[in-house]
Write an enzyme that holds these catalytic residues in place. Structure first.
Site, PDB file in Angstrom:
ATOM      1  N   ASP A 171      46.058  35.374   0.847  1.00 59.88           N
ATOM      2  CA  ASP A 171      45.139  35.200   1.978  1.00 59.88           C
ATOM      3  C   ASP A 171      44.349  36.469   2.260  1.00 59.88           C
ATOM      4  O   ASP A 171      44.925  37.540   2.441  1.00 59.88           O
ATOM      5  CB  ASP A 171      45.925  34.773   3.225  1.00 59.88           C
ATOM      6  CG  ASP A 171      46.565  33.417   3.012  1.00 59.88           C
ATOM      7  OD1 ASP A 171      45.808  32.455   2.814  1.00 59.88           O
ATOM      8  OD2 ASP A 171      47.800  33.335   2.999  1.00 59.88           O
ATOM      9  N   ASP A 223      48.143  39.500  -3.624  1.00 65.55           N
ATOM     10  CA  ASP A 223      48.254  38.820  -2.341  1.00 65.55           C
ATOM     11  C   ASP A 223      47.322  37.595  -2.406  1.00 65.55           C
ATOM     12  O   ASP A 223      46.446  37.537  -3.279  1.00 65.55           O
ATOM     13  CB  ASP A 223      47.812  39.791  -1.239  1.00 65.55           C
ATOM     14  CG  ASP A 223      47.626  39.129   0.092  1.00 65.55           C
ATOM     15  OD1 ASP A 223      48.559  38.438   0.527  1.00 65.55           O
ATOM     16  OD2 ASP A 223      46.545  39.294   0.706  1.00 65.55           O
TER      17      ASP A 223
END
Ligand code: XBP
Ligand code: MG
Length: 235
Positions: free
Chosen positions: A12, A10
C-alpha cells in the site's frame, strides 16, 4: 555490501496509491453498511494511517475520536466483521481497475526478474488485498513472481515492528544484507530498518513529510532513479 539477491516490496502506497481512493473508501462503505455514522475524510485518514492494519486502525479511531462510543459486547468480533466487509468492498474497487500501479513499478519488477533477483512482499494489509492488487493491476499470473507474500495477521505485530520482514527473510533463507526493501512510509521504513534491511523509500502525499533519515534512498517515484530526492546511504 553482499551481493543483492532479493527485493522485498511493501504494497500500500508503494506498488499503488491504494490508501486514499481504495482502503479509505472501502472503510467508509463498510461503516455505512453497518449503519455507523463514521466517515473518514482524506485528511482524517492521513492521521489514522499512523496505525498500520485495518482492524488496528478502527480501534485507534474509536479510542482517539469516538471516546463516547459504547463497544458492543463482542467487540473483537464486531471489529473483525467490519473489517471483513471492508475487505469485500476493497476487492470490488480493485476489480474496477481504478487503482493503477505507481510509475516505474511494473518496469522495476520486470527488470528485477530479468536480472534474476528474487521477489517478495511484506505488507500490513490483508492477504486477499495484496493478491487482488497484483492480479488486477499487473496480471492474473503476477502472484507467481513473488516467492513469499507475507501479509496481515501472519505475524503477531504489524509495522513498525520488524516481524513481517523477519518472516520474509526466514522464509527465503536470506540475510538482510542480501536484500533491499521498498517502502513508502516511516512505519514501513522503521520495520525494514529494524530487520536490518537497507530501504528505498518512494514517497506519496500521505508520507512525504515523514522522517526518512534511515533510508538508503528517497525517491518521488520508482521511475525516478536518476533524480532521487535524497541519497542517504549507499545501497
Ligand atoms: C498498509 C496498511 C493497511 C491498509 C489497510 O499496509 O496499513 O492497514 O491501510 O489494509 P502496507 P487492511 O503499507 O504495509 O502494505 O485493512 O487489509 O489492514
Ligand atoms: Mg505502505
Amino acid at each position: 555490501m553482499s551481493e543483492l539477491k532479493a527485493l522485498i516490496f511493501d504494497v500500500d502506497g508503494t506498488l499503488a496509491e491504494t490508501e486514499r481512493d481504495g482502503h479509505r473508501v472501502a472503510f467508509n462503505q463498510a461503516f455505512a453498511e453497518a449503519g455507523l455514522d463514521w466517515n473518514w475524510s482524506i485528511s482524517l485518514y492521513g492521521e489514522l494511517l499512523e496505525v498500520a492494519g485495518g482492524k488496528e486502525r478502527i480501534r485507534y479511531f474509536l479510542d482517539r475520536d469516538r471516546p463516547d462510543f459504547t463497544p458492543p459486547p463482542r467487540f473483537d468480533e464486531f471489529v473483525a466483521n467490519l473489517h471483513k466487509t471492508k475487505t469485500t468492498f476493497y476487492q470490488e474497487l480493485l476489480a474496477t481497475g481504478s487503482i493503477p500501479l505507481r510509475p516505474g513499478v511494473r518496469e522495476l519488477l520486470e527488470n528485477a526478474k530479468k536480472e534474476g533477483l528474487r521477489l517478495a512482499i511484506a505488507t500490513t494489509s490483508a492477504l486477499p488485498n495484496a493478491i487482488g492488487l497484483l492480479e488486477h493491476m499487473i496480471a492474473p499470473y503476477a502472484v507467481s513472481w513473488f516467492e513469499v507474500i507475507a501479509a496481515g495477521d501472519i505475524v503477531p505485530h504489524k509495522k513498525p515492528a520488524p516481524d513481517i520482514y523477519l518472516y520474509v527473510l526466514e522464509q527465503m533463507g536470506l540475510q538482510p544484507q542480501e536484500c533491499v526493501a521498498i517502502e513508502d512510509s516511516q512505519q514501513g521504513l522503521i520495520a525494514a530498518t529494524q530487520a536490518g534491511l537497507k530501504t528505498v523509500v518512494t514517497v506519496n502525499d500521505y508520507t512525504r513529510h515523514q522522517d526518512f533519515s534511515d533510508a538508503a534512498l528517497v525517491m518521488e517515484s520508482l521511475a525516478d532513479w536518476d533524480q532521487p530526492l535524497m541519497v542517504l546511504k549507499n545501497l
